[in-house]
Design an enzyme around this catalytic site. Structure first.
Site, PDB file in Angstrom:
ATOM      1  N   VAL A 188       0.860  -1.010  -0.079  1.00  0.00           N
ATOM      2  CA  VAL A 188      -0.090  -0.127  -0.081  1.00  0.00           C
ATOM      3  C   VAL A 188       0.853   1.259   0.014  1.00  0.00           C
ATOM      4  CG1 VAL A 188      -1.783   1.410   1.335  1.00  0.00           C
ATOM      5  CG2 VAL A 188      -1.715  -1.260   1.386  1.00  0.00           C
ATOM      6  N   SER A 194       0.474   8.282  -3.022  1.00  0.00           N
ATOM      7  CA  SER A 194      -0.392   7.685  -4.119  1.00  0.00           C
ATOM      8  C   SER A 194      -0.680   8.457  -5.109  1.00  0.00           C
ATOM      9  CB  SER A 194      -1.405   6.813  -3.149  1.00  0.00           C
ATOM     10  OG  SER A 194      -2.456   6.366  -4.272  1.00  0.00           O
ATOM     11  N   ASP A 203      -8.034   2.594 -11.113  1.00  0.00           N
ATOM     12  CA  ASP A 203      -7.579   1.054 -11.423  1.00  0.00           C
ATOM     13  C   ASP A 203      -8.869   0.511 -12.146  1.00  0.00           C
ATOM     14  OD1 ASP A 203      -5.402   1.427 -10.135  1.00  0.00           O
ATOM     15  OD2 ASP A 203      -6.139   0.819  -8.260  1.00  0.00           O
ATOM     16  N   GLU A 255       1.788  -2.609 -12.924  1.00  0.00           N
ATOM     17  CA  GLU A 255       0.398  -2.504 -12.643  1.00  0.00           C
ATOM     18  C   GLU A 255      -0.454  -2.526 -13.761  1.00  0.00           C
ATOM     19  OE1 GLU A 255      -1.054   0.248  -9.589  1.00  0.00           O
ATOM     20  OE2 GLU A 255       0.235  -0.985  -8.033  1.00  0.00           O
ATOM     21  N   HIS A 258      -3.794  -0.062 -13.752  1.00  0.00           N
ATOM     22  CA  HIS A 258      -3.658   1.165 -13.034  1.00  0.00           C
ATOM     23  C   HIS A 258      -3.411   2.197 -14.233  1.00  0.00           C
ATOM     24  CE1 HIS A 258      -2.622   4.519 -10.067  1.00  0.00           C
ATOM     25  NE2 HIS A 258      -1.815   5.003 -11.131  1.00  0.00           N
TER      26      HIS A 258
HETATM   27 ZN   LIG Z   1      -3.961   2.296  -8.871  1.00  0.00          ZN
END
Ligand SMILES: [Zn+2]
Length: 285
Positions: A188, A194, A203, A255, A258
């Site tokens: 996280v 973030s 996402d 990812e 994302h």
């Molecule tokens: Zn994300």
């Protein structure tokens, strides 16, 4: 010939950047978050490829939906001037605030504001990205893919909550606090780092994915909807933000779910040239 074209493009970008005054967006605000130490490879979402045998199970995955309801309205300083003296490219209304860099080394500015617009379900994005996100989802549907958001705007407070929960899991699993923080950051993103704080990132996976997996995993890259996203996201101003081969630069592991809004012009350049946002920003500096 090619060189001249590239030079002209850079010149145009430099002009746009200086015009919009983007530089202040890139300031580092590392002092904002207390207890946020240097994290080498934070991952803002969980992934199967990580080898963490002791991680307690039955916990909320990093992508878990959060209720995002707080919105602050403010005027967006949008430079609508279409001045293009020597730019070859057609002038596009470029708001360089969408190029803000938030990563493990660049915290979201403390005074960063978003104006949230609902995109899907309970997921909201900043108004600069929301319509494009909706268009992307609609276009995907036309192509046969039912895209489902599983995260969008996230407050710093929400990240703090998710992060400290994860830290506690590691402490309960026997880690000392310092190590627990580092390990937790692999799952996280620590609060303030973030990209979801910007309201420009989401996402998403196709609904069929959830028939096979219960968490966000790298295997999503094998789905046709991912291939479609990869191919078409730039048309809507989005980029695959954390490419597989850029993990050292982004500080985030791959990812495939994302996507980050950066505007069409930047998105097309980034995706066509296989860059990550950090590289692109370095290029246009
Ligand atoms: Zn994300």
């Amino acid at each position: 010939m090619m060189k001249r074209r590239i030079y002209a493009l850079f010149l145009a970008m430099v002009l746009i950047i200086s015009f919009c005054g983007c530089s202040e967006e890139e300031n580092e605000h590392e002092e904002i978050i207390s207890g946020g130490e240097i994290i080498l490879e934070p991952v803002e979402s969980s992934s199967s490829s990580s080898s963490e045998p002791e991680i307690p199970t039955g916990t909320e995955p990093a992508w878990v939906p959060e209720s995002s309801s707080e919105s602050s309205s403010e005027e967006i300083a949008e430079s609508s001037s279409a001045s293009s003296s020597e730019a070859e490219e057609p002038e596009e209304k470029t708001d360089c605030s969408v190029l803000i860099l938030v990563n493990p080394w660049n915290y979201i500015p403390e005074d960063y504001d978003v104006n949230l617009v609902n995109v899907q379900g309970k997921y909201n994005l900043d108004e600069k990205a929301a319509e494009s996100a909706k268009e992307l989802v609609a276009a995907a549907r036309k192509a046969g893919f039912d895209m489902v958001l599983c995260s969008a705007y996230r407050t710093v407070e929400k990240s703090a909550e998710l992060y400290s929960r994860k830290v506690n899991q590691f402490i309960n699993a026997g880690y000392d606090e310092a190590t627990a923080k580092i390990e937790a950051a692999k799952w996280v993103a620590p609060p303030g780092t973030s990209e979801h704080h910007t309201g420009l990132a989401m996402d998403l996976v196709s609904s069929d994915y959830w028939g096979y997996y219960s968490d966000l995993e790298h295997a999503y890259e094998n789905f046709d909807s991912f291939k479609w996203l990869y191919e078409h996201c730039a048309e809507f101003g989005f980029i695959l933000r954390y490419p597989k081969d850029k993990q050292d630069i982004t500080g985030i592991t791959y990812e495939p779910w994302h996507y980050r809004y950066v505007g069409k012009e930047a998105a097309q350049y980034i995706m066509e040239n296989g860059l990550c946002l950090e590289e692109y920003l370095e290029l246009i500096k």
